[in-house]
Design a protein around this motif. Structure first.
Motif, PDB file in Angstrom:
ATOM      1  N   ALA A   1       0.829  -1.131   0.209  1.00 62.99           N
ATOM      2  CA  ALA A   1      -0.158   0.008  -0.043  1.00 62.99           C
ATOM      3  C   ALA A   1       0.838   1.364   0.014  1.00 62.99           C
ATOM      4  CB  ALA A   1      -0.705   0.105   1.250  1.00 62.99           C
ATOM      5  N   GLY A   2       2.117   1.242   0.764  1.00 63.30           N
ATOM      6  CA  GLY A   2       2.948   2.299   0.773  1.00 63.30           C
ATOM      7  C   GLY A   2       3.492   2.541  -0.715  1.00 63.30           C
ATOM      8  N   LEU A   3       4.056   1.699  -1.222  1.00 63.80           N
ATOM      9  CA  LEU A   3       4.412   1.925  -2.550  1.00 63.80           C
ATOM     10  C   LEU A   3       3.462   2.261  -3.701  1.00 63.80           C
ATOM     11  CD1 LEU A   3       6.810  -1.528  -2.455  1.00 63.80           C
ATOM     12  CD2 LEU A   3       7.727   0.728  -2.332  1.00 63.80           C
ATOM     13  N   ALA A   4       2.580   1.568  -3.266  1.00 62.93           N
ATOM     14  CA  ALA A   4       1.261   2.278  -4.456  1.00 62.93           C
ATOM     15  C   ALA A   4       0.814   3.493  -4.216  1.00 62.93           C
ATOM     16  CB  ALA A   4       0.078   1.254  -4.169  1.00 62.93           C
ATOM     17  N   ALA A   5       0.926   4.093  -3.030  1.00 63.55           N
ATOM     18  CA  ALA A   5       0.499   5.242  -2.758  1.00 63.55           C
ATOM     19  C   ALA A   5       1.658   6.289  -3.244  1.00 63.55           C
ATOM     20  CB  ALA A   5       0.245   5.652  -1.309  1.00 63.55           C
ATOM     21  N   ALA A   6       3.045   5.917  -3.150  1.00 59.42           N
ATOM     22  CA  ALA A   6       4.118   6.512  -3.675  1.00 59.42           C
ATOM     23  C   ALA A   6       4.119   6.682  -5.133  1.00 59.42           C
ATOM     24  CB  ALA A   6       5.363   5.925  -3.226  1.00 59.42           C
TER      25      ALA A   6
ATOM     26  N   ARG B   1       0.001  -5.537  -7.122  1.00 57.82           N
ATOM     27  CA  ARG B   1       0.280  -5.341  -8.460  1.00 57.82           C
ATOM     28  C   ARG B   1       0.523  -3.790  -8.574  1.00 57.82           C
ATOM     29  NH1 ARG B   1      -3.330  -9.256  -9.471  1.00 57.82           N
ATOM     30  NH2 ARG B   1      -5.198  -7.831  -9.997  1.00 57.82           N
ATOM     31  N   LEU B   2      -0.239  -2.957  -7.824  1.00 58.77           N
ATOM     32  CA  LEU B   2      -0.280  -1.483  -7.924  1.00 58.77           C
ATOM     33  C   LEU B   2       1.092  -0.914  -7.377  1.00 58.77           C
ATOM     34  CD1 LEU B   2      -2.016   0.888  -8.889  1.00 58.77           C
ATOM     35  CD2 LEU B   2      -3.191   0.778  -6.592  1.00 58.77           C
ATOM     36  N   SER B   3       1.605  -1.873  -6.302  1.00 57.64           N
ATOM     37  CA  SER B   3       2.754  -1.512  -5.688  1.00 57.64           C
ATOM     38  C   SER B   3       3.945  -1.243  -6.730  1.00 57.64           C
ATOM     39  CB  SER B   3       3.088  -2.340  -4.790  1.00 57.64           C
ATOM     40  OG  SER B   3       3.658  -3.563  -5.160  1.00 57.64           O
ATOM     41  N   GLY B   4       4.004  -1.996  -7.700  1.00 62.14           N
ATOM     42  CA  GLY B   4       5.141  -2.166  -8.606  1.00 62.14           C
ATOM     43  C   GLY B   4       6.209  -3.068  -8.438  1.00 62.14           C
ATOM     44  N   ASN B   5       6.218  -3.784  -7.300  1.00 61.65           N
ATOM     45  CA  ASN B   5       7.110  -4.392  -6.719  1.00 61.65           C
ATOM     46  C   ASN B   5       6.859  -5.969  -6.806  1.00 61.65           C
ATOM     47  OD1 ASN B   5       8.955  -6.148  -5.178  1.00 61.65           O
ATOM     48  ND2 ASN B   5       9.418  -4.663  -3.687  1.00 61.65           N
ATOM     49  N   PRO B   6       7.163  -6.700  -7.793  1.00 64.21           N
ATOM     50  CA  PRO B   6       6.645  -8.166  -8.154  1.00 64.21           C
ATOM     51  C   PRO B   6       6.957  -9.000  -7.190  1.00 64.21           C
ATOM     52  CG  PRO B   6       8.608  -7.458  -9.687  1.00 64.21           C
ATOM     53  CD  PRO B   6       8.077  -6.148  -9.016  1.00 64.21           C
ATOM     54  N   VAL B   7       8.046  -8.861  -6.375  1.00 66.88           N
ATOM     55  CA  VAL B   7       8.603  -9.690  -5.360  1.00 66.88           C
ATOM     56  C   VAL B   7       7.316  -9.834  -4.126  1.00 66.88           C
ATOM     57  CG1 VAL B   7      10.306 -10.252  -3.536  1.00 66.88           C
ATOM     58  CG2 VAL B   7      10.867  -9.265  -5.710  1.00 66.88           C
ATOM     59  N   ILE B   8       6.747  -8.987  -3.956  1.00 68.51           N
ATOM     60  CA  ILE B   8       5.528  -8.969  -2.899  1.00 68.51           C
ATOM     61  C   ILE B   8       4.651 -10.004  -3.257  1.00 68.51           C
ATOM     62  CG2 ILE B   8       3.678  -7.780  -1.780  1.00 68.51           C
ATOM     63  CD1 ILE B   8       5.261  -5.199  -2.004  1.00 68.51           C
ATOM     64  N   GLU B   9       4.013 -10.111  -4.486  1.00 66.67           N
ATOM     65  CA  GLU B   9       3.221 -11.147  -4.924  1.00 66.67           C
ATOM     66  C   GLU B   9       3.806 -12.262  -5.033  1.00 66.67           C
ATOM     67  OE1 GLU B   9      -0.642 -11.476  -7.961  1.00 66.67           O
ATOM     68  OE2 GLU B   9       0.940  -9.837  -8.226  1.00 66.67           O
ATOM     69  N   GLU B  10       5.226 -12.429  -5.546  1.00 69.96           N
ATOM     70  CA  GLU B  10       5.729 -13.791  -5.303  1.00 69.96           C
ATOM     71  C   GLU B  10       6.107 -14.418  -4.109  1.00 69.96           C
ATOM     72  OE1 GLU B  10       9.476 -12.686  -7.307  1.00 69.96           O
ATOM     73  OE2 GLU B  10       8.467 -12.276  -9.277  1.00 69.96           O
TER      74      GLU B  10
ATOM     75  N   ALA C   1      -6.458   6.592   0.928  1.00 65.97           N
ATOM     76  CA  ALA C   1      -4.924   6.909   1.255  1.00 65.97           C
ATOM     77  C   ALA C   1      -3.961   6.714  -0.009  1.00 65.97           C
ATOM     78  CB  ALA C   1      -4.375   6.365   2.634  1.00 65.97           C
ATOM     79  N   ILE C   2      -4.290   5.809  -0.793  1.00 65.92           N
ATOM     80  CA  ILE C   2      -3.295   5.491  -1.834  1.00 65.92           C
ATOM     81  C   ILE C   2      -3.549   6.475  -2.745  1.00 65.92           C
ATOM     82  CG2 ILE C   2      -2.949   3.735  -3.562  1.00 65.92           C
ATOM     83  CD1 ILE C   2      -3.382   1.452  -1.640  1.00 65.92           C
ATOM     84  N   ARG C   3      -4.798   6.522  -2.991  1.00 65.39           N
ATOM     85  CA  ARG C   3      -5.119   7.540  -4.248  1.00 65.39           C
ATOM     86  C   ARG C   3      -4.642   8.899  -3.967  1.00 65.39           C
ATOM     87  NH1 ARG C   3     -10.986   6.217  -6.296  1.00 65.39           N
ATOM     88  NH2 ARG C   3     -11.531   6.581  -3.859  1.00 65.39           N
TER      89      ARG C   3
ATOM     90  N   GLY D   1       2.319   7.035   4.067  1.00 63.95           N
ATOM     91  CA  GLY D   1       2.337   7.001   5.462  1.00 63.95           C
ATOM     92  C   GLY D   1       0.910   6.280   6.136  1.00 63.95           C
ATOM     93  N   ALA D   2       0.125   7.103   5.430  1.00 63.13           N
ATOM     94  CA  ALA D   2      -1.398   6.654   5.932  1.00 63.13           C
ATOM     95  C   ALA D   2      -1.622   5.204   5.534  1.00 63.13           C
ATOM     96  CB  ALA D   2      -2.343   7.742   5.522  1.00 63.13           C
ATOM     97  N   ALA D   3      -1.449   5.163   4.155  1.00 62.67           N
ATOM     98  CA  ALA D   3      -1.925   3.712   3.384  1.00 62.67           C
ATOM     99  C   ALA D   3      -1.065   2.682   4.242  1.00 62.67           C
ATOM    100  CB  ALA D   3      -1.326   3.614   2.083  1.00 62.67           C
ATOM    101  N   GLU D   4       0.109   2.696   4.485  1.00 61.14           N
ATOM    102  CA  GLU D   4       0.837   1.749   5.436  1.00 61.14           C
ATOM    103  C   GLU D   4       0.219   1.554   6.766  1.00 61.14           C
ATOM    104  OE1 GLU D   4       5.010   2.528   5.861  1.00 61.14           O
ATOM    105  OE2 GLU D   4       5.446   2.590   3.541  1.00 61.14           O
ATOM    106  N   HIS D   5      -0.033   2.446   7.416  1.00 62.25           N
ATOM    107  CA  HIS D   5      -0.798   2.353   8.811  1.00 62.25           C
ATOM    108  C   HIS D   5      -2.130   1.781   8.896  1.00 62.25           C
ATOM    109  CE1 HIS D   5      -1.986   3.535  12.939  1.00 62.25           C
ATOM    110  NE2 HIS D   5      -2.987   4.035  12.217  1.00 62.25           N
ATOM    111  N   LEU D   6      -2.755   2.362   7.881  1.00 60.81           N
ATOM    112  CA  LEU D   6      -4.271   1.595   7.661  1.00 60.81           C
ATOM    113  C   LEU D   6      -3.981   0.249   7.355  1.00 60.81           C
ATOM    114  CD1 LEU D   6      -5.989   4.784   5.948  1.00 60.81           C
ATOM    115  CD2 LEU D   6      -6.697   3.780   8.190  1.00 60.81           C
ATOM    116  N   SER D   7      -3.337  -0.221   6.382  1.00 60.66           N
ATOM    117  CA  SER D   7      -3.231  -1.622   5.872  1.00 60.66           C
ATOM    118  C   SER D   7      -2.785  -2.301   7.062  1.00 60.66           C
ATOM    119  CB  SER D   7      -2.121  -1.448   4.661  1.00 60.66           C
ATOM    120  OG  SER D   7      -2.687  -1.018   3.569  1.00 60.66           O
TER     121      SER D   7
END
Length: 229
Positions: free
Chosen positions: A95-100, A147-156, A192-194, A199-205
């Motif tokens: 979520a934090g990466l997606a918001a960034a 997928r929105l995070s852009g880091n494929p390792v998370i899903e892997e 928060a992502i949108r 920070g908020a996206a990470e905390h809420l997740s």
């Protein structure tokens, strides 16, 4: 020389079929899974079934239960909390990466639109679909954020554990009151992502995962104590 094992693809298909029957509720926790019955249902020999059952036992999806043999493992409160402790941090990272990415203007439109559609559908007064569909929607929300995070390792990293994550989601949503609460929290996370607020996206997740685990573990513990000896 040792004989070759059964064709891996067939064993994997049998394993996937058994897992599918567990996550869709066809096989319930504590239910015995007999090789003969499974082989007959799937139209295969007992050998690939035996191999598939052994794999599922090693993964903790099946357990030995006395004379009953291999049974579907229950969702234990402590195990559920352990699963959510791991998944919560993966979700928060995603979520934090997606918001960034939203803040940087590099977030892809497809996953954003997918999440928006899920939020509209599941935030309706009664939600959308039967129980299995609601579980599917919850899984879809979190995988879209990955997928929105852009880091494929998370899903892997998450993928091999999704059968356990999904069963924990089933345990949460087994309480009808959880569905609307879960999707209000999903809406807050996505807002928060949108907004590009990492920070908020990470905390809420993380809070979403931790509170769901706490409430559900307490309910499961209470239910287990109420069961007759």
């Amino acid at each position: 020389m040792k004989p070759f094992a059964p064709e891996p693809a067939l064993t994997e298909r049998v394993r996937d079929a058994i897992v599918g029957a567990i996550v869709d509720g066809t096989f319930q926790a504590g239910e015995r899974l007999a090789q003969e019955d499974l082989a007959q249902r799937l139209g295969v020999s007992r050998q690939p079934v035996s191999h598939a059952l052994n794999v599922l036992k090693e993964q903790g999806i099946l357990v030995e239960l006395g004379r009953k043999g291999l049974t579907v493992a229950p969702v234990e409160p402590e195990r559920l909390c352990h699963l959510y402790a791991v998944r919560g941090r993966l979700d928060a990272l995603a979520a934090g990466l997606a918001a960034a990415r939203v803040a940087a203007g590099t977030a892809p439109a497809g996953p954003l639109a997918e999440v928006e559609a899920l939020l509209v559908e599941q935030s309706a007064p009664r939600g959308s679909g039967d129980f299995a569909a609601k579980v599917d929607a919850d899984v879809a929300f979190h995988t879209a954020i990955y997928r929105l995070s852009g880091n494929p390792v998370i899903e892997e990293v998450a993928r091999p554990h999704w059968v356990h994550f999904r069963r924990s989601i089933q345990a949460v949503l087994a309480d009808p009151g959880e569905h609307p609460l879960v999707w209000r929290q999903h809406c807050a996370i996505f807002d928060a992502i949108r907004a590009g607020d990492a920070g908020a996206a990470e905390h809420l997740s993380l809070d979403h995962a931790e509170t769901a685990a706490e409430r559900t573990a307490a309910r499961l513990t209470k239910e287990q104590k109420a069961e007759p000896e």
